[in-house]
Design an enzyme around this catalytic site. Structure first.
Site, mmCIF file in Angstrom:
data_model
loop_
_atom_site.group_PDB
_atom_site.id
_atom_site.type_symbol
_atom_site.label_atom_id
_atom_site.label_comp_id
_atom_site.label_asym_id
_atom_site.label_seq_id
_atom_site.Cartn_x
_atom_site.Cartn_y
_atom_site.Cartn_z
ATOM 1 N N ASP A 103 0.850 -1.186 0.000
ATOM 2 C CA ASP A 103 0.000 0.000 0.000
ATOM 3 C C ASP A 103 0.890 1.242 0.000
ATOM 4 O O ASP A 103 2.090 1.159 0.316
ATOM 5 C CB ASP A 103 -0.956 -0.001 1.206
ATOM 6 C CG ASP A 103 -2.253 0.757 0.920
ATOM 7 O OD1 ASP A 103 -2.321 1.459 -0.120
ATOM 8 O OD2 ASP A 103 -3.192 0.644 1.731
ATOM 9 N N ASP A 104 0.293 2.376 -0.359
ATOM 10 C CA ASP A 104 1.103 3.607 -0.373
ATOM 11 C C ASP A 104 1.472 4.038 1.038
ATOM 12 O O ASP A 104 2.593 4.464 1.287
ATOM 13 C CB ASP A 104 0.383 4.734 -1.149
ATOM 14 C CG ASP A 104 -1.072 4.973 -0.712
ATOM 15 O OD1 ASP A 104 -1.583 4.238 0.165
ATOM 16 O OD2 ASP A 104 -1.692 5.893 -1.263
ATOM 17 N N ASP A 107 -1.861 4.615 7.949
ATOM 18 C CA ASP A 107 -2.182 5.794 8.767
ATOM 19 C C ASP A 107 -2.648 5.316 10.144
ATOM 20 O O ASP A 107 -1.840 5.163 11.074
ATOM 21 C CB ASP A 107 -3.230 6.638 8.037
ATOM 22 C CG ASP A 107 -3.495 7.973 8.695
ATOM 23 O OD1 ASP A 107 -3.521 8.026 9.928
ATOM 24 O OD2 ASP A 107 -3.696 8.976 7.988
#
Ligand SMILES: O=P(O)(O)OC[C@H]1O[C@H](OP(=O)(O)OP(=O)(O)O)[C@H](O)[C@@H]1O
Ligand code: HPA
Ligand SMILES: [Mg+2]
Length: 167
Positions: A103-104, A107
Protein backbone atom coordinates in the site's frame (compact mmCIF):
# COMPACT_ATOMS: atom_id res chain seq x y z
CA UNK A 1 -17.91 5.01 12.50
CA UNK A 2 -16.43 8.22 11.14
CA UNK A 3 -13.99 10.63 12.69
CA UNK A 4 -12.24 13.69 11.42
CA UNK A 5 -8.54 13.83 12.21
CA UNK A 6 -6.72 17.15 12.49
CA UNK A 7 -3.86 17.44 10.01
CA UNK A 8 -1.62 20.36 10.85
CA UNK A 9 1.06 19.61 8.30
CA UNK A 10 1.19 18.64 4.65
CA UNK A 11 3.86 16.39 3.15
CA UNK A 12 3.84 16.74 -0.65
CA UNK A 13 5.27 13.81 -2.58
CA UNK A 14 6.35 14.19 -6.23
CA UNK A 15 6.27 11.38 -8.81
CA UNK A 16 10.04 11.33 -8.66
CA UNK A 17 9.99 10.93 -4.88
CA UNK A 18 7.44 8.09 -4.83
CA UNK A 19 9.39 6.35 -7.57
CA UNK A 20 12.62 6.56 -5.56
CA UNK A 21 10.97 5.59 -2.27
CA UNK A 22 9.14 2.63 -3.88
CA UNK A 23 12.40 1.43 -5.40
CA UNK A 24 14.08 1.69 -2.00
CA UNK A 25 11.25 -0.42 -0.54
CA UNK A 26 11.68 -3.03 -3.31
CA UNK A 27 15.40 -3.33 -2.59
CA UNK A 28 14.65 -3.78 1.13
CA UNK A 29 12.12 -6.53 0.33
CA UNK A 30 14.35 -8.45 -2.04
CA UNK A 31 15.94 -10.76 0.54
CA UNK A 32 12.76 -11.27 2.54
CA UNK A 33 10.78 -13.60 0.25
CA UNK A 34 9.77 -17.10 1.48
CA UNK A 35 12.95 -18.99 2.44
CA UNK A 36 14.99 -15.98 1.25
CA UNK A 37 13.69 -16.60 -2.30
CA UNK A 38 11.21 -14.99 -4.68
CA UNK A 39 7.78 -13.70 -3.59
CA UNK A 40 4.90 -15.67 -5.12
CA UNK A 41 2.93 -12.54 -6.07
CA UNK A 42 2.43 -8.85 -5.38
CA UNK A 43 -1.02 -7.72 -4.22
CA UNK A 44 -1.76 -3.99 -4.37
CA UNK A 45 -4.27 -2.44 -2.00
CA UNK A 46 -6.16 -0.20 -4.40
CA UNK A 47 -6.11 2.40 -5.29
CA UNK A 48 -3.14 4.00 -3.54
CA UNK A 49 -1.03 0.83 -3.56
CA UNK A 50 -1.18 0.44 -7.35
CA UNK A 51 1.69 2.74 -8.32
CA UNK A 52 4.14 1.48 -5.65
CA UNK A 53 3.13 -2.14 -6.37
CA UNK A 54 3.90 -1.71 -10.07
CA UNK A 55 7.33 -0.26 -9.32
CA UNK A 56 8.10 -3.00 -6.78
CA UNK A 57 6.90 -5.82 -9.08
CA UNK A 58 9.11 -4.40 -11.83
CA UNK A 59 12.19 -4.13 -9.58
CA UNK A 60 11.77 -7.64 -8.17
CA UNK A 61 10.73 -9.18 -11.52
CA UNK A 62 7.41 -10.46 -10.15
CA UNK A 63 4.87 -11.00 -12.95
CA UNK A 64 1.89 -12.17 -10.89
CA UNK A 65 0.14 -9.02 -9.65
CA UNK A 66 -3.35 -8.86 -8.16
CA UNK A 67 -5.41 -6.31 -6.24
CA UNK A 68 -7.55 -6.04 -3.14
CA UNK A 69 -9.84 -3.04 -3.06
CA UNK A 70 -10.34 -1.49 0.36
CA UNK A 71 -12.12 1.82 0.82
CA UNK A 72 -11.76 3.69 4.07
CA UNK A 73 -11.56 7.44 3.42
CA UNK A 74 -13.68 10.12 1.76
CA UNK A 75 -11.20 12.93 1.28
CA UNK A 76 -9.67 13.34 4.78
CA UNK A 77 -12.56 11.73 6.68
CA UNK A 78 -12.05 8.15 7.87
CA UNK A 79 -14.92 5.66 7.70
CA UNK A 80 -15.20 1.91 8.37
CA UNK A 81 -12.85 -0.03 6.05
CA UNK A 82 -14.67 -2.38 3.67
CA UNK A 83 -13.37 -4.87 1.09
CA UNK A 84 -14.94 -4.04 -2.29
CA UNK A 85 -12.96 -6.62 -4.31
CA UNK A 86 -10.86 -9.58 -3.10
CA UNK A 87 -7.75 -11.02 -4.82
CA UNK A 88 -7.91 -14.40 -6.60
CA UNK A 89 -8.21 -17.23 -4.04
CA UNK A 90 -5.69 -19.46 -5.95
CA UNK A 91 -3.06 -16.75 -5.70
CA UNK A 92 -3.54 -16.08 -1.99
CA UNK A 93 -3.68 -19.69 -0.79
CA UNK A 94 -5.09 -20.31 2.70
CA UNK A 95 -3.27 -17.56 4.55
CA UNK A 96 -1.28 -15.39 2.10
CA UNK A 97 2.10 -16.99 2.82
CA UNK A 98 4.76 -15.82 0.31
CA UNK A 99 2.59 -12.90 -0.86
CA UNK A 100 3.73 -9.29 -0.76
CA UNK A 101 0.86 -6.90 0.04
CA UNK A 102 1.65 -3.29 -0.90
CA UNK A 103 0.00 0.00 0.00
CA UNK A 104 1.10 3.61 -0.37
CA UNK A 105 0.84 4.32 3.36
CA UNK A 106 -0.40 3.13 6.71
CA UNK A 107 -2.18 5.79 8.77
CA UNK A 108 -4.41 4.46 11.59
CA UNK A 109 -3.69 0.88 10.49
CA UNK A 110 -7.39 0.00 10.00
CA UNK A 111 -6.99 -0.93 6.33
CA UNK A 112 -4.06 -3.26 7.01
CA UNK A 113 -5.77 -4.68 10.09
CA UNK A 114 -8.63 -5.82 7.87
CA UNK A 115 -6.37 -7.29 5.16
CA UNK A 116 -4.14 -8.98 7.76
CA UNK A 117 -7.15 -10.75 9.21
CA UNK A 118 -7.83 -12.22 5.78
CA UNK A 119 -4.19 -13.13 4.96
CA UNK A 120 -2.28 -13.36 8.25
CA UNK A 121 0.94 -14.84 6.78
CA UNK A 122 1.39 -12.31 3.96
CA UNK A 123 4.15 -9.69 4.22
CA UNK A 124 2.73 -6.16 4.51
CA UNK A 125 4.76 -3.26 3.14
CA UNK A 126 4.00 0.44 2.69
CA UNK A 127 6.11 3.28 1.38
CA UNK A 128 5.09 5.70 4.16
CA UNK A 129 3.92 5.10 7.74
CA UNK A 130 2.39 7.09 10.57
CA UNK A 131 2.95 6.09 14.24
CA UNK A 132 -0.59 4.78 14.94
CA UNK A 133 -0.37 2.21 12.15
CA UNK A 134 3.34 1.40 12.20
CA UNK A 135 2.93 -1.90 14.07
CA UNK A 136 0.53 -3.14 11.37
CA UNK A 137 3.24 -3.01 8.69
CA UNK A 138 6.23 -5.35 8.32
CA UNK A 139 8.34 -3.01 6.14
CA UNK A 140 8.19 0.68 5.25
CA UNK A 141 10.56 3.43 4.09
CA UNK A 142 9.66 6.81 5.63
CA UNK A 143 7.73 7.72 8.78
CA UNK A 144 5.80 10.99 9.15
CA UNK A 145 4.00 12.36 12.21
CA UNK A 146 0.34 11.50 12.85
CA UNK A 147 -0.80 15.10 12.25
CA UNK A 148 0.71 15.14 8.75
CA UNK A 149 -1.46 14.59 5.68
CA UNK A 150 0.50 13.03 2.83
CA UNK A 151 -0.40 14.46 -0.59
CA UNK A 152 0.35 12.05 -3.41
CA UNK A 153 1.19 13.19 -6.96
CA UNK A 154 -1.92 11.50 -8.42
CA UNK A 155 -4.08 13.83 -6.24
CA UNK A 156 -2.27 17.04 -7.25
CA UNK A 157 -1.64 19.30 -10.23
CA UNK A 158 1.03 21.90 -10.98
CA UNK A 159 -0.30 25.42 -10.70
CA UNK A 160 0.92 29.02 -10.81
CA UNK A 161 1.90 30.70 -7.53
CA UNK A 162 2.38 34.45 -6.98
CA UNK A 163 6.01 35.56 -6.41
CA UNK A 164 6.96 35.84 -2.73
CA UNK A 165 7.57 39.59 -3.10
CA UNK A 166 4.07 40.50 -4.40
CA UNK A 167 2.94 43.68 -6.15
O1 LIG B 1 -4.17 3.11 7.82
P1 LIG B 1 -5.51 3.67 7.42
O2 LIG B 1 -6.01 4.70 8.39
O3 LIG B 1 -6.53 2.63 7.14
O4 LIG B 1 -5.30 4.52 6.08
C1 LIG B 1 -4.48 4.14 5.01
C2 LIG B 1 -5.29 3.85 3.77
O5 LIG B 1 -6.10 4.99 3.40
C3 LIG B 1 -5.85 5.34 2.04
O6 LIG B 1 -6.71 4.65 1.16
P2 LIG B 1 -8.22 5.09 0.88
O7 LIG B 1 -9.13 4.25 1.69
O8 LIG B 1 -8.34 6.58 1.05
O9 LIG B 1 -8.46 4.72 -0.63
P3 LIG B 1 -7.58 4.96 -1.95
O10 LIG B 1 -6.32 4.17 -1.81
O11 LIG B 1 -8.45 4.45 -3.04
O12 LIG B 1 -7.32 6.44 -2.06
C4 LIG B 1 -4.43 4.87 1.82
O13 LIG B 1 -4.19 4.64 0.41
C5 LIG B 1 -4.37 3.59 2.60
O14 LIG B 1 -4.88 2.50 1.84
O1 HPA C 1 -2.07 11.11 4.85
C1 HPA C 1 -2.78 10.58 3.96
N1 HPA C 1 -2.68 10.97 2.65
C2 HPA C 1 -3.44 10.41 1.66
N2 HPA C 1 -4.33 9.46 1.90
C3 HPA C 1 -4.47 9.02 3.18
N3 HPA C 1 -5.29 8.08 3.68
C4 HPA C 1 -5.07 8.03 5.00
N4 HPA C 1 -4.13 8.92 5.38
C5 HPA C 1 -3.73 9.56 4.23
MG1 LIG D 1 -5.67 3.14 -0.08
Amino acid sequence: MTDRLPHEKGFHISWDQIHRDSRALAWRLEQQGPGGGQWRAVVAITRGGLAPAMIIARELDIRVVDTISVKSYDNQTRAEAVVLKAPQAEIMGDDGEGILVIDDLVDTGKTLELVRKLFPKAHFATVYAKPLGRDMVDSFITEVSQDTWIFFPWDMALQYVEPYRGK
